[in-house]
Motif scaffolding. Structure first.
Motif, mmCIF file in Angstrom:
data_model
loop_
_atom_site.group_PDB
_atom_site.id
_atom_site.type_symbol
_atom_site.label_atom_id
_atom_site.label_comp_id
_atom_site.label_asym_id
_atom_site.label_seq_id
_atom_site.Cartn_x
_atom_site.Cartn_y
_atom_site.Cartn_z
ATOM 1 N N THR A 77 0.840 -1.201 0.000
ATOM 2 C CA THR A 77 0.000 0.000 0.000
ATOM 3 C C THR A 77 0.869 1.242 0.000
ATOM 4 O O THR A 77 0.618 2.193 -0.747
ATOM 5 C CB THR A 77 -0.947 -0.005 1.213
ATOM 6 O OG1 THR A 77 -1.764 -1.174 1.154
ATOM 7 C CG2 THR A 77 -1.823 1.234 1.239
ATOM 8 N N ALA A 78 1.903 1.257 0.823
ATOM 9 C CA ALA A 78 2.814 2.396 0.883
ATOM 10 C C ALA A 78 3.531 2.591 -0.450
ATOM 11 O O ALA A 78 3.683 3.718 -0.929
ATOM 12 C CB ALA A 78 3.820 2.207 2.008
ATOM 13 N N ARG A 79 3.952 1.503 -1.080
ATOM 14 C CA ARG A 79 4.647 1.585 -2.358
ATOM 15 C C ARG A 79 3.717 2.144 -3.437
ATOM 16 O O ARG A 79 4.092 3.030 -4.197
ATOM 17 C CB ARG A 79 5.154 0.212 -2.787
ATOM 18 C CG ARG A 79 6.007 0.252 -4.055
ATOM 19 C CD ARG A 79 6.077 -1.078 -4.782
ATOM 20 N NE ARG A 79 4.788 -1.601 -5.207
ATOM 21 C CZ ARG A 79 4.080 -1.146 -6.250
ATOM 22 N NH1 ARG A 79 4.519 -0.133 -6.958
ATOM 23 N NH2 ARG A 79 2.923 -1.693 -6.568
ATOM 24 N N ARG A 80 2.499 1.638 -3.478
ATOM 25 C CA ARG A 80 1.530 2.117 -4.460
ATOM 26 C C ARG A 80 1.201 3.586 -4.244
ATOM 27 O O ARG A 80 1.084 4.361 -5.197
ATOM 28 C CB ARG A 80 0.251 1.283 -4.385
ATOM 29 C CG ARG A 80 0.408 -0.113 -4.941
ATOM 30 C CD ARG A 80 -0.815 -0.978 -4.700
ATOM 31 N NE ARG A 80 -2.028 -0.371 -5.234
ATOM 32 C CZ ARG A 80 -3.256 -0.639 -4.788
ATOM 33 N NH1 ARG A 80 -3.435 -1.504 -3.810
ATOM 34 N NH2 ARG A 80 -4.305 -0.065 -5.328
ATOM 35 N N ALA A 81 1.034 3.975 -2.973
ATOM 36 C CA ALA A 81 0.727 5.371 -2.657
ATOM 37 C C ALA A 81 1.859 6.286 -3.123
ATOM 38 O O ALA A 81 1.611 7.347 -3.716
ATOM 39 C CB ALA A 81 0.482 5.537 -1.162
ATOM 40 N N GLU A 115 -8.778 3.043 -4.824
ATOM 41 C CA GLU A 115 -8.416 1.821 -4.094
ATOM 42 C C GLU A 115 -7.547 2.137 -2.874
ATOM 43 O O GLU A 115 -7.739 1.548 -1.799
ATOM 44 C CB GLU A 115 -7.674 0.865 -5.030
ATOM 45 C CG GLU A 115 -8.540 0.270 -6.120
ATOM 46 C CD GLU A 115 -7.764 -0.545 -7.128
ATOM 47 O OE1 GLU A 115 -6.541 -0.763 -6.924
ATOM 48 O OE2 GLU A 115 -8.368 -0.972 -8.123
ATOM 49 N N LEU A 116 -6.621 3.050 -3.033
ATOM 50 C CA LEU A 116 -5.745 3.408 -1.909
ATOM 51 C C LEU A 116 -6.497 4.099 -0.790
ATOM 52 O O LEU A 116 -6.245 3.845 0.393
ATOM 53 C CB LEU A 116 -4.587 4.278 -2.392
ATOM 54 C CG LEU A 116 -3.517 3.547 -3.176
ATOM 55 C CD1 LEU A 116 -2.593 4.513 -3.891
ATOM 56 C CD2 LEU A 116 -2.725 2.623 -2.256
ATOM 57 N N VAL A 117 -7.428 4.970 -1.149
ATOM 58 C CA VAL A 117 -8.237 5.626 -0.113
ATOM 59 C C VAL A 117 -8.982 4.573 0.698
ATOM 60 O O VAL A 117 -9.043 4.651 1.926
ATOM 61 C CB VAL A 117 -9.206 6.661 -0.759
ATOM 62 C CG1 VAL A 117 -10.304 7.068 0.215
ATOM 63 C CG2 VAL A 117 -8.430 7.872 -1.237
ATOM 64 N N GLY A 118 -9.521 3.578 0.018
ATOM 65 C CA GLY A 118 -10.185 2.483 0.726
ATOM 66 C C GLY A 118 -9.229 1.709 1.609
ATOM 67 O O GLY A 118 -9.567 1.350 2.748
ATOM 68 N N ALA A 119 -8.019 1.448 1.127
ATOM 69 C CA ALA A 119 -7.027 0.707 1.909
ATOM 70 C C ALA A 119 -6.499 1.509 3.087
ATOM 71 O O ALA A 119 -6.122 0.949 4.107
ATOM 72 C CB ALA A 119 -5.868 0.293 1.003
#
Length: 122
Positions: A77-81, A115-119
């Motif tokens: 998640t951190a990498r994608r963000a 998707e990231l906001v949800g995660a």
């Protein structure tokens, strides 16, 4: 952390409206505007995670926040963000010698930010 006057959901809706061409702005302006709304929504979500973990951490620079994020959320998640935030930063800024982001790029970023906001939501 200061309370944002615009919610993440409103920012995502703004990006959707800009991408749907529901304004009189040029395509380039809509794409940059949508990129800015998406980046802001992502930053607010990250601030909420970090402020819940360590009060005051959200007051640092965004680059520092990205380095800290992997300690308070899943590494992926951190990498994608970090990746999408970097792309959004480039998409927000106007450079006379560069073509701005395309609609397809901004749509992809919209999906990723959603998707990231949800995660990142506790």
């Amino acid at each position: 952390m200061s309370t944002p006057t615009t919610s993440v959901e409103e920012l995502l809706l703004t990006a959707d409206q800009l991408l749907a061409a529901r304004t009189d702005a040029t395509a380039a302006g809509r794409h940059r505007g949508a990129s800015l709304a998406l980046r802001t929504a992502l930053e607010i979500s990250i601030d909420r995670v970090l402020d819940a973990a360590v009060p005051g951490l959200a007051d640092t620079t965004m680059r520092a926040k990205m380095l800290c994020l992997h300690c308070y959320t899943a590494a992926e998640t951190a990498r994608r963000a970090n990746a999408v935030w970097s792309h959004l930063c480039l998409g927000c800024h106007y450079h006379q010698y560069e073509i701005g982001p395309t609609q397809d790029q901004v749509h992809t970023w919209r999906t990723e930010v959603g998707e990231l906001v949800g995660a990142l939501t506790p």
